[in-house]
Motif scaffolding. Structure first.
Motif, PDB file in Angstrom:
ATOM      1  N   LEU A  98       0.835  -1.196   0.000  1.00 42.81           N
ATOM      2  CA  LEU A  98       0.000   0.000   0.000  1.00 42.81           C
ATOM      3  C   LEU A  98       0.871   1.247   0.000  1.00 42.81           C
ATOM      4  N   CYS A  99       0.529   2.221  -0.846  1.00 48.34           N
ATOM      5  CA  CYS A  99       1.166   3.541  -0.819  1.00 48.34           C
ATOM      6  C   CYS A  99       0.093   4.582  -1.100  1.00 48.34           C
ATOM      7  N   THR A 100      -0.231   5.383  -0.103  1.00 50.94           N
ATOM      8  CA  THR A 100      -1.289   6.393  -0.255  1.00 50.94           C
ATOM      9  C   THR A 100      -0.728   7.805  -0.314  1.00 50.94           C
ATOM     10  N   LEU A 101       0.576   7.934  -0.501  1.00 52.18           N
ATOM     11  CA  LEU A 101       1.156   9.278  -0.538  1.00 52.18           C
ATOM     12  C   LEU A 101       0.485  10.176  -1.585  1.00 52.18           C
ATOM     13  N   PRO A 102       0.101   9.641  -2.763  1.00 53.41           N
ATOM     14  CA  PRO A 102      -0.594  10.511  -3.728  1.00 53.41           C
ATOM     15  C   PRO A 102      -1.992  10.934  -3.285  1.00 53.41           C
ATOM     16  N   TYR A 103      -2.511  10.338  -2.217  1.00 48.13           N
ATOM     17  CA  TYR A 103      -3.876  10.622  -1.769  1.00 48.13           C
ATOM     18  C   TYR A 103      -3.889  11.178  -0.350  1.00 48.13           C
ATOM     19  N   ILE A 104      -2.754  11.693   0.091  1.00 47.49           N
ATOM     20  CA  ILE A 104      -2.651  12.135   1.468  1.00 47.49           C
ATOM     21  C   ILE A 104      -3.617  13.276   1.767  1.00 47.49           C
ATOM     22  N   ASP A 105      -3.888  14.117   0.784  1.00 44.51           N
ATOM     23  CA  ASP A 105      -4.839  15.207   1.000  1.00 44.51           C
ATOM     24  C   ASP A 105      -6.240  14.656   1.229  1.00 44.51           C
ATOM     25  N   LYS A 106      -6.620  13.653   0.442  1.00 49.80           N
ATOM     26  CA  LYS A 106      -7.948  13.066   0.602  1.00 49.80           C
ATOM     27  C   LYS A 106      -8.086  12.372   1.954  1.00 49.80           C
ATOM     28  N   LEU A 107      -7.022  11.734   2.400  1.00 49.14           N
ATOM     29  CA  LEU A 107      -7.072  11.061   3.693  1.00 49.14           C
ATOM     30  C   LEU A 107      -7.170  12.067   4.838  1.00 49.14           C
ATOM     31  N   ILE A 108      -6.467  13.170   4.725  1.00 51.07           N
ATOM     32  CA  ILE A 108      -6.588  14.208   5.751  1.00 51.07           C
ATOM     33  C   ILE A 108      -8.028  14.709   5.801  1.00 51.07           C
ATOM     34  N   GLU A 109      -8.639  14.832   4.637  1.00 54.57           N
ATOM     35  CA  GLU A 109      -9.987  15.383   4.554  1.00 54.57           C
ATOM     36  C   GLU A 109     -11.070  14.408   5.022  1.00 54.57           C
ATOM     37  N   THR A 110     -10.702  13.146   5.280  1.00 54.07           N
ATOM     38  CA  THR A 110     -11.675  12.239   5.916  1.00 54.07           C
ATOM     39  C   THR A 110     -11.824  12.550   7.393  1.00 54.07           C
ATOM     40  N   GLY A 111     -10.870  13.288   7.941  1.00 53.72           N
ATOM     41  CA  GLY A 111     -10.885  13.564   9.377  1.00 53.72           C
ATOM     42  C   GLY A 111     -10.131  12.540  10.192  1.00 53.72           C
ATOM     43  N   ALA A 112      -9.340  11.688   9.548  1.00 50.85           N
ATOM     44  CA  ALA A 112      -8.550  10.690  10.275  1.00 50.85           C
ATOM     45  C   ALA A 112      -7.599  11.376  11.244  1.00 50.85           C
ATOM     46  N   ASP A 113      -7.408  10.758  12.401  1.00 50.31           N
ATOM     47  CA  ASP A 113      -6.573  11.346  13.445  1.00 50.31           C
ATOM     48  C   ASP A 113      -5.130  10.870  13.396  1.00 50.31           C
ATOM     49  N   SER A 114      -4.899   9.722  12.790  1.00 50.99           N
ATOM     50  CA  SER A 114      -3.554   9.154  12.807  1.00 50.99           C
ATOM     51  C   SER A 114      -3.299   8.410  11.513  1.00 50.99           C
ATOM     52  N   PHE A 115      -2.109   8.604  10.945  1.00 52.89           N
ATOM     53  CA  PHE A 115      -1.676   7.894   9.740  1.00 52.89           C
ATOM     54  C   PHE A 115      -0.642   6.844  10.148  1.00 52.89           C
ATOM     55  N   LYS A 116      -0.992   5.607   9.936  1.00 52.36           N
ATOM     56  CA  LYS A 116      -0.165   4.497  10.421  1.00 52.36           C
ATOM     57  C   LYS A 116       0.625   3.876   9.277  1.00 52.36           C
ATOM     58  N   ILE A 117       1.903   3.711   9.503  1.00 57.91           N
ATOM     59  CA  ILE A 117       2.790   3.062   8.541  1.00 57.91           C
ATOM     60  C   ILE A 117       3.047   1.644   9.015  1.00 57.91           C
ATOM     61  N   GLU A 118       2.736   0.662   8.179  1.00 55.98           N
ATOM     62  CA  GLU A 118       3.002  -0.740   8.516  1.00 55.98           C
ATOM     63  C   GLU A 118       4.485  -1.020   8.338  1.00 55.98           C
ATOM     64  N   GLY A 119       5.033  -2.004   9.094  1.00 54.24           N
ATOM     65  CA  GLY A 119       6.405  -2.374   8.794  1.00 54.24           C
ATOM     66  C   GLY A 119       7.303  -2.723   9.951  1.00 54.24           C
ATOM     67  N   ARG A 120       6.784  -3.362  10.991  1.00 51.87           N
ATOM     68  CA  ARG A 120       7.661  -3.719  12.109  1.00 51.87           C
ATOM     69  C   ARG A 120       8.645  -4.835  11.758  1.00 51.87           C
ATOM     70  N   MET A 121       8.412  -5.530  10.637  1.00 47.79           N
ATOM     71  CA  MET A 121       9.353  -6.563  10.197  1.00 47.79           C
ATOM     72  C   MET A 121      10.323  -6.017   9.147  1.00 47.79           C
ATOM     73  N   LYS A 122      10.203  -4.731   8.841  1.00 44.78           N
ATOM     74  CA  LYS A 122      11.058  -4.139   7.808  1.00 44.78           C
ATOM     75  C   LYS A 122      12.232  -3.383   8.439  1.00 44.78           C
ATOM     76  N   SER A 123      13.113  -2.885   7.589  1.00 42.10           N
ATOM     77  CA  SER A 123      14.390  -2.321   8.038  1.00 42.10           C
ATOM     78  C   SER A 123      14.234  -0.920   8.619  1.00 42.10           C
ATOM     79  N   PRO A 124      15.212  -0.472   9.416  1.00 40.58           N
ATOM     80  CA  PRO A 124      15.216   0.923   9.885  1.00 40.58           C
ATOM     81  C   PRO A 124      15.225   1.919   8.732  1.00 40.58           C
ATOM     82  N   SER A 125      15.860   1.568   7.613  1.00 38.70           N
ATOM     83  CA  SER A 125      15.880   2.476   6.451  1.00 38.70           C
ATOM     84  C   SER A 125      14.476   2.681   5.915  1.00 38.70           C
ATOM     85  N   TYR A 126      13.723   1.604   5.816  1.00 37.26           N
ATOM     86  CA  TYR A 126      12.316   1.698   5.381  1.00 37.26           C
ATOM     87  C   TYR A 126      11.540   2.600   6.332  1.00 37.26           C
ATOM     88  N   THR A 127      11.676   2.341   7.630  1.00 37.87           N
ATOM     89  CA  THR A 127      10.943   3.131   8.628  1.00 37.87           C
ATOM     90  C   THR A 127      11.273   4.614   8.500  1.00 37.87           C
TER      91      THR A 127
END
Length: 818
Positions: free
Chosen positions: A229-258
């Motif tokens: 999933l990559c929603t960076l092109p839709y970040i404005d639309k997500l903000i406009e939903t009224g969401a309070d927190s944007f969560k990035i998945e990836g606890r099994m991925k590298s520090p560089s990814y994070t």
């Protein structure tokens, strides 16, 4: 519903980063996150991440608070009785007292106990709870649930509707891996390998290849593997939903990814909050090349056959082709397309470059099936448009036209390392040093209103060289390996003073240490319970005398999905109660089924859908109000599979909770989970598929029933295999079973339920646990159910008559689960 700008009065959404290790935590903080989520040594949904031990987690809480960052602890697994009653309190106590900001939870028993023990602890309802509307949130209002993490399958309009329907905060996944199944509804890993995704040990069978037999054609692909999933092109639309927190998945991925993902979602969220909706669009238009480069960097670090925007624009029954969301050829990092092989011969190949390559980049050569043929590390910089050559092993079959992908971009990784990994962010503080002859020298430091000071010996007049302000400031600013850095330091000195360097260093050390203690101590608290009141919260049904169950006759029930199954079920008098699954029946068929059952003076219940999305909710609510809905037919009770089902029966239909039975997927895994539901008025439940025999006694009672036959639903998915293979068939009414097979020859049946717009993956070999009835009875169970799903009439009859002779298994009743 059209999207409107309701961006919480310009309050920016929280950027919530994954911390699968201490290194990733530092990377997230350095990259500008507002909060991190992290697992400890127990009870987290990523048991195989590099989770910190207890002391390291306590340090992590302090470290985050020093930097103004919140830490949420994942306790989002299903717990067995002794885990929740004997281990959970002692595990959570030090983190609670250290100022843990919230716990992410799935198990209703965990919710119940944590709120009893730690009423001051905020709880976040995990995406593992499969919440798809805001309507069920009221059920949690008395349990400290302050935030909902909804299912990742929701569209923008559904997210906005959820924001409208609940006062709880809403946390939305914006980047990272997607599960094929609705989170919390998957038994694939558990039933096949004994490693439960609901207990943090998913073996990821969805990332394995399967052969598909469809319309006489067989094909092999990763048909259950989703793109990133990559929603960076839709970040404005997500903000406009009224969401309070944007969560990035990836606890099994590298520090560089994070670090990279955190920094970019931080960057573009802040740009939106600065410029507003229209200004943001203009900014992106003006900086389009840089924006695409940033997305390209995300792909360089991790992607699966590119990215998908997920379900953001996928309204129910109106999705674009869902197959575009699959990484059906390659389930791991796909790298970035770089060029094409022009020629091969005698162990040497030539390829054309479409992108620049840098020394230490790693490239792969792949065929049309995305199989890796050969990889090597680039030794020197190469320019786009040039022709490169490479030696390769003679046993590799590489042909003209094969593609070249870069799987490691050394320049990108070096940039991330230099910016976010090599040096940790410092906490900026202000300070004032005061010294005068005859008085103590003192250093006063402050961060966001929190103050500390350290004072030394009495200042003496210098006999020779006096200390200069510049020298004093230089020494005090040498904060070394501390977490702090002075952004402003005032030096106030009176007279020509002798100030020993050792004294200045001691003042700096003591003042900053005291400031650290004051900042971290500001969030500490004491638990109200010193010893958990375990016996206060035992489930009433679990305390029923076993002899009472021994002396009662068993009650047999059956659920049916088709009229053919119902016809067979009604031939057997031992079936006293019948449940009607509405997934494949139309309203006329449902009404007819009810009439047939009640004509034989048997009780009849309706089973609500696995997933109760907002469009289905609104339709059924409207029909119920008009007296035309299927839930108006006069049922004896209701079987619910989700929190929305409870809210619909109680709040929309006005039916008493006593008429409700929770199904296997609502996970009454332990006695506190029974107590949670008992407080909601529900006392009848179904033994979860992942509960082993020794633990059933803790939840057993007259209101508990066990499934003794079924094809277990391994996955419930918003994806539709039929749609992915041949397009949506809802309008044609064509509902077809699809057979898939794994590399070990194990077979699975996929059925699409178009009415509710989900599909279910069933295990072809059924659960047949009739041999377990004696042990279940001894445990305190007296209600036993046959669940018919994909059987024809003959198969249904053979099961009920005891003549079934095919392969079967007893599930987890007699097989442990990790």
């Amino acid at each position: 519903m059209s999207l409107k700008n309701i961006s919480n009065n310009n309050r920016r959404p929280e950027i919530l980063a994954p911390a699968g290790s201490m290194e990733s935590l530092y990377a997230a903080v350095n990259a500008g996150c507002d909060a991190v989520y992290m697992g400890g040594s127990m009870f987290g949904a990523r048991a195989y991440a590099d989770n910190p031990d207890n002391d390291s987690l306590l340090y992590a809480i302090d470290y985050c608070h020093l930097h103004g960052v919140k830490l949420y602890l994942t306790v989002n697994t299903l717990l067995k009785e002794e885990e929740i009653m004997d281990k959970l309190y002692n595990y959570m106590l030090p983190y609670y007292e250290a100022g843990l900001d919230a716990a992410i939870v799935q198990d209703t028993g965990v919710i119940y106990m944590l709120h009893q023990w730690f009423p001051g602890l905020a709880l976040h309802a995990s995406t593992q709870m499969t919440l798809v509307t805001g309507s069920g949130a009221s059920m949690f209002k008395d349990y400290g649930i302050t935030r909902i993490v909804p299912a990742r399958e929701l569209s923008l309009s559904e997210l906005q509707q959820m924001r409208h329907d609940t006062d709880a905060e809403i946390e939305v996944f914006v980047h990272g891996a997607l599960c094929y199944c609705y989170s919390g509804q998957c038994f694939f890993s558990s039933l096949l390998g004994g490693r439960s995704g609901n207990r943090g040990r998913c073996a990821q069978p969805c990332r394995l290849p399967y052969s598909v037999d469809f319309n006489g054609r067989k094909q092999n692909s990763y048909i259950l593997s989703m793109k990133e999933l990559c929603t960076l092109p839709y970040i404005d639309k997500l903000i406009e939903t009224g969401a309070d927190s944007f969560k990035i998945e990836g606890r099994m991925k590298s520090p560089s990814y994070t670090a990279l993902a955190t920094s970019l979602y931080r960057k573009y969220t802040d740009i939106y909050m600065h410029y507003g909706s229209e200004g943001y669009k203009k900014y992106i238009s003006k900086h389009k090349t840089k924006f695409q480069d940033d997305i390209g960097q995300l792909a360089e670090v991790y992607n699966r056959e590119g990215f998908t925007n997920g379900y953001l624009y996928g309204e129910m029954h109106n999705y674009s082709q869902k197959g575009s969301m699959l990484s059906s050829k390659r389930p791991k990092h796909g790298g970035v397309y770089t060029g094409e092989v022009l020629s091969t011969g005698k162990g040497v190949l030539k390829y054309r470059l479409d992108k620049d390559l840098n020394a230490q980049d790693v490239v792969e050569f792949r065929n049309a099936g995305m199989d890796t043929l050969y990889e090597y590390t680039i030794s020197k910089d190469l320019k786009a448009g040039s022709i490169a050559s490479a030696k390769f092993s003679r046993d590799c079959i590489i042909n003209k036209g094969d593609k070249v992908y870069r799987t490691k971009n050394a320049a990108v990784l070096d940039s991330i390392k230099n910016q976010y990994l090599d040096k940790n962010k410092r906490v900026l503080v202000t300070g004032t040093f005061k010294a005068a002859a005859g008085d103590q020298a003192c250093l006063y430091v402050e961060k966001d209103g929190i103050k500390a000071e350290a004072c030394g010996g009495i200042c003496q007049e210098a006999e020779k060289s006096a200390a200069s302000k510049e020298a004093v400031e230089r020494i005090l600013r040498q904060t070394g390996n501390t977490d702090f850095e002075f952004c402003q330091l005032n030096i106030e000195m009176e007279g020509n003073l002798f100030l020993p360097v050792s004294m200045l260093k001691k003042l700096r050390r003591e003042a900053l240490a005291q400031l650290r203690d004051n900042i971290t101590g500001n969030s500490r608290r004491k638990a109200e319970y010193t010893v958990p009141g375990i016996n206060l919260y035992k489930c009433n049904s679990g305390n029923a005398p076993k002899d009472a169950t021994y002396n009662k006759e068993p009650i047999y029930k059956a659920s049916v999905t088709t009229m053919q199954q119902l016809t067979e079920v009604l031939k057997y008098q031992k079936i006293q109660e019948v449940y009607i699954n509405t997934g494949l029946l139309d309203n006329k068929g449902i009404s007819e089924a009810l009439s047939l059952v009640q004509a034989q003076n048997r009780k009849c219940y309706i089973i609500l859908p696995h997933i109760f999305r907002k469009p289905i909710w609104d339709y059924e609510k409207k029909m119920a109000a008009e007296g035309k809905g299927i839930y108006n037919y006069g049922w004896d009770g209701y079987v619910i599979r989700n929190i929305e089902g409870y809210a619909f029966i109680k709040d929309i239909l006005g039916k008493p909770p006593e008429s409700i039975i929770t199904d296997t997927g609502l996970y009454t895994m332990n006695s506190p989970s029974c107590k949670f539901w008992e407080n909601a008025g529900v006392t009848r439940h179904t033994v979860p598929f992942e509960l082993e025999m020794p633990y059933i006694k803790h939840i057993a009672g007259d209101g508990m029933e066990a499934v003794v036959y079924t094809h277990i639903p391994l996955m419930v998915s918003a994806q539709c295999t039929l749609d992915n293979l041949s397009g949506c068939q809802k309008k044609t009414g064509r509902e077809k079973q699809i057979l898939i097979k794994d590399a070990k020859g194990r077979e699975f049946i996929i059925v699409n339920y178009c009415k509710y717009c989900y599909s279910t993956v069933y295990q072809k070999i059924p659960l047949m646990a009739l041999s377990c009835i004696k042990d279940l009875t001894s445990a305190g169970i007296r209600n036993f159910r046959y669940d018919f799903t994909i059987e024809d009439a003959e198969e249904t009859s053979s099961v009920l008559s005891g003549m079934y002779r095919g392969q079967s298994h007893t599930g987890h009743y007699r097989k442990g689960v990790l």
